[in-house]
Design an enzyme around this catalytic site. Structure first.
Site, PDB file in Angstrom:
ATOM      1  N   SER A   9       0.828  -1.220   0.000  1.00 56.31           N
ATOM      2  CA  SER A   9       0.000   0.000   0.000  1.00 56.31           C
ATOM      3  C   SER A   9       0.859   1.265   0.000  1.00 56.31           C
ATOM      4  CB  SER A   9      -0.895   0.014   1.246  1.00 56.31           C
ATOM      5  OG  SER A   9      -0.076   0.031   2.415  1.00 56.31           O
ATOM      6  N   GLY A  11       4.344   3.892  -0.908  1.00 61.29           N
ATOM      7  CA  GLY A  11       4.804   4.605  -2.103  1.00 61.29           C
ATOM      8  C   GLY A  11       5.608   3.698  -3.029  1.00 61.29           C
ATOM      9  N   ILE A  12       6.621   3.028  -2.483  1.00 59.57           N
ATOM     10  CA  ILE A  12       7.490   2.197  -3.324  1.00 59.57           C
ATOM     11  C   ILE A  12       6.831   0.841  -3.585  1.00 59.57           C
ATOM     12  CG2 ILE A  12       9.764   1.098  -3.464  1.00 59.57           C
ATOM     13  CD1 ILE A  12      10.753   3.479  -1.647  1.00 59.57           C
ATOM     14  N   ALA A  73       7.872   9.459  12.043  1.00 66.73           N
ATOM     15  CA  ALA A  73       8.571  10.735  11.891  1.00 66.73           C
ATOM     16  C   ALA A  73       9.146  11.214  13.220  1.00 66.73           C
ATOM     17  CB  ALA A  73       7.603  11.768  11.322  1.00 66.73           C
ATOM     18  N   SER A 121      18.690   1.061   3.298  1.00 67.16           N
ATOM     19  CA  SER A 121      18.728   2.495   3.054  1.00 67.16           C
ATOM     20  C   SER A 121      20.170   2.989   3.198  1.00 67.16           C
ATOM     21  CB  SER A 121      17.823   3.161   4.104  1.00 67.16           C
ATOM     22  OG  SER A 121      17.686   4.517   3.857  1.00 67.16           O
ATOM     23  N   TYR A 134      16.533   4.130  12.911  1.00 67.62           N
ATOM     24  CA  TYR A 134      16.240   3.719  11.530  1.00 67.62           C
ATOM     25  C   TYR A 134      17.514   3.212  10.854  1.00 67.62           C
ATOM     26  CZ  TYR A 134      15.219   4.473   6.530  1.00 67.62           C
ATOM     27  OH  TYR A 134      15.084   4.337   5.160  1.00 67.62           O
TER      28      TYR A 134
HETATM   29  N1  LIG Z   1      11.134   6.815   0.648  1.00 70.35           N
HETATM   30  C1  LIG Z   1      12.422   6.844   0.872  1.00 70.35           C
HETATM   31  O1  LIG Z   1      13.092   7.880   0.707  1.00 70.35           O
HETATM   32  C2  LIG Z   1      13.146   5.603   1.331  1.00 70.35           C
HETATM   33  C3  LIG Z   1      14.549   5.634   1.377  1.00 70.35           C
HETATM   34  C4  LIG Z   1      15.222   4.495   1.792  1.00 70.35           C
HETATM   35  C5  LIG Z   1      14.525   3.350   2.139  1.00 70.35           C
HETATM   36  N2  LIG Z   1      13.156   3.365   2.119  1.00 70.35           N
HETATM   37  C6  LIG Z   1      12.461   2.138   2.519  1.00 70.35           C
HETATM   38  O2  LIG Z   1      11.594   1.716   1.506  1.00 70.35           O
HETATM   39  C7  LIG Z   1      10.488   1.002   2.096  1.00 70.35           C
HETATM   40  C8  LIG Z   1       9.181   1.573   1.586  1.00 70.35           C
HETATM   41  O3  LIG Z   1       9.149   2.943   1.907  1.00 70.35           O
HETATM   42  P1  LIG Z   1       8.030   3.946   1.329  1.00 70.35           P
HETATM   43  O4  LIG Z   1       8.725   5.243   1.117  1.00 70.35           O
HETATM   44  O5  LIG Z   1       7.268   3.301   0.221  1.00 70.35           O
HETATM   45  O6  LIG Z   1       7.129   4.084   2.644  1.00 70.35           O
HETATM   46  P2  LIG Z   1       5.542   4.115   2.884  1.00 70.35           P
HETATM   47  O7  LIG Z   1       4.850   4.745   1.725  1.00 70.35           O
HETATM   48  O8  LIG Z   1       5.382   4.657   4.238  1.00 70.35           O
HETATM   49  O9  LIG Z   1       5.174   2.574   2.901  1.00 70.35           O
HETATM   50  C9  LIG Z   1       5.461   1.769   4.022  1.00 70.35           C
HETATM   51  C10 LIG Z   1       4.706   0.475   3.861  1.00 70.35           C
HETATM   52  O10 LIG Z   1       5.024  -0.375   4.965  1.00 70.35           O
HETATM   53  C11 LIG Z   1       3.830  -0.990   5.402  1.00 70.35           C
HETATM   54  N3  LIG Z   1       3.938  -1.346   6.799  1.00 70.35           N
HETATM   55  C12 LIG Z   1       4.465  -0.588   7.809  1.00 70.35           C
HETATM   56  N4  LIG Z   1       4.378  -1.244   8.972  1.00 70.35           N
HETATM   57  C13 LIG Z   1       3.790  -2.446   8.694  1.00 70.35           C
HETATM   58  C14 LIG Z   1       3.430  -3.559   9.475  1.00 70.35           C
HETATM   59  N5  LIG Z   1       3.667  -3.598  10.804  1.00 70.35           N
HETATM   60  N6  LIG Z   1       2.839  -4.613   8.872  1.00 70.35           N
HETATM   61  C15 LIG Z   1       2.590  -4.604   7.539  1.00 70.35           C
HETATM   62  N7  LIG Z   1       2.916  -3.575   6.735  1.00 70.35           N
HETATM   63  C16 LIG Z   1       3.505  -2.507   7.307  1.00 70.35           C
HETATM   64  C17 LIG Z   1       2.749   0.064   5.154  1.00 70.35           C
HETATM   65  O11 LIG Z   1       1.512  -0.585   4.947  1.00 70.35           O
HETATM   66  P3  LIG Z   1       0.225  -0.442   5.910  1.00 70.35           P
HETATM   67  O12 LIG Z   1       0.377   0.814   6.713  1.00 70.35           O
HETATM   68  O13 LIG Z   1      -0.924  -0.454   4.948  1.00 70.35           O
HETATM   69  O14 LIG Z   1       0.302  -1.685   6.717  1.00 70.35           O
HETATM   70  C18 LIG Z   1       3.208   0.667   3.832  1.00 70.35           C
HETATM   71  O15 LIG Z   1       2.684  -0.076   2.755  1.00 70.35           O
HETATM   72  C19 LIG Z   1      10.670   1.132   3.616  1.00 70.35           C
HETATM   73  O16 LIG Z   1      11.326  -0.024   4.092  1.00 70.35           O
HETATM   74  C20 LIG Z   1      11.594   2.329   3.747  1.00 70.35           C
HETATM   75  O17 LIG Z   1      12.360   2.293   4.926  1.00 70.35           O
HETATM   76  C21 LIG Z   1      12.451   4.451   1.709  1.00 70.35           C
END
Ligand SMILES: NC(=O)c1ccc[n+]([C@@H]2O[C@H](COP(=O)([O-])OP(=O)(O)OC[C@H]3O[C@@H](n4cnc5c(N)ncnc54)[C@H](OP(=O)(O)O)[C@@H]3O)[C@@H](O)[C@H]2O)c1
Length: 224
Positions: A9, A11-12, A73, A121, A134
């Site tokens: 659900s 972003g990535i 955050a 990351s 983190y």
């Molecule tokens: N965006 C960046 O700049 C960046 C950079 C480096 C690494 N990352 C990594 O990339 C990944 C995705 O990041 P994003 O930017 O797409 O973040 P996001 O939009 O916040 O998505 C996070 C996802 O994790 C799921 N999630 C969180 N806790 C959960 C749980 N306990 N059980 C099941 N699902 C859970 C959420 O789904 P629900 O809330 O629907 O359960 C959501 O789909 C993360 O691991 C993040 O650390 C992101």
């Protein structure tokens, strides 16, 4: 391919779901909120019985992309003086224990040559003044990746280490800090969810069939 995507659900994660479906793959999405996958399961990654029940229904899969992540955050912005032990528990639980749970639940669904991708990351490699829990959890994910690659071979296990990708995470920070992120990359911009998804998809697919235990850095040159 038949693939499982956690964080479907997000972003990535939703970018991977869309990319894989556009290439004809069957995608199982796992997230607590709704997602766009062909089949979806509303499991928390800490709920092993829910994941095991999903795995029993889904059958054989070619890959798992572990794209869920703890997004608090408040913990991100704390300096050393303000951080407490409990600030470390959630990121470790969600990222490290949650990833392990999903692998454990779906292990019997994976055949030889199938692929697992974890999402780390750049702070895991170069550290970060803020987001210390983190960075530590993402570092542990790299150790988990390499350990699983050894333990589960010939299943391939790799990680991506992402730099700043424009999702809701980048809405937490001020425009000034965002400018700092852009400036630190060699390409002078944030990455898109699609660019992150392409790298994860490559590691999931047979195109990377001789790659295991690797960390693919996708950061526009930020960590150099
Ligand atoms: N965006 C960046 O700049 C960046 C950079 C480096 C690494 N990352 C990594 O990339 C990944 C995705 O990041 P994003 O930017 O797409 O973040 P996001 O939009 O916040 O998505 C996070 C996802 O994790 C799921 N999630 C969180 N806790 C959960 C749980 N306990 N059980 C099941 N699902 C859970 C959420 O789904 P629900 O809330 O629907 O359960 C959501 O789909 C993360 O691991 C993040 O650390 C992101």
């Amino acid at each position: 391919m038949r693939v499982v995507v956690t964080g479907a659900s997000g972003g990535i994660g939703s970018a991977i779901v869309d990319l894989a479906r556009s290439r004809g793959d069957y995608v199982v999405g796992i997230s607590r909120r709704r997602n766009n996958a062909d089949a979806q399961y509303g499991c928390d990654v800490l709920d092993l019985p829910c994941l095991e029940a999903a795995a029993r229904e889904v059958g054989a899969v070619d890959g798992i992309a572990l794209v869920h992540g703890h997004g608090d955050a408040a913990a991100w912005n704390k300096g050393v003086e303000d951080l407490e032990a409990r600030d470390f528990l959630k990121p470790f639980e969600t990222d490290v224990v949650g990833s392990f749970n999903v692998v454990k639940a779906f292990l019997r669904n994976l055949g030889p040559g199938s692929s697992i991708v974890l999402v780390s990351s750049t702070p895991a490699m170069v550290g970060d003044r803020y987001g210390i829990p983190y960075a530590a959890a993402k570092g542990a994910l790299i150790a988990l990746t390499r350990s699983l690659a050894k333990a589960l071979s010939p299943i391939r296990v790799n990680a991506v280490a992402l730099g700043p990708i424009a999702t809701r995470w980048t809405t937490w920070i001020s425009e000034r800090e965002l400018e700092g992120f852009r400036e630190r990359t060699l390409l002078k911009r944030l990455g898109s969810p699609r660019e992150a998804a392409e790298a994860i998809y490559w590691l999931l697919s047979p195109a990377s069939s001789y790659v295991t235990g690797a960390v693919l850095v996708v950061d526009g040159g930020e960590s150099l």
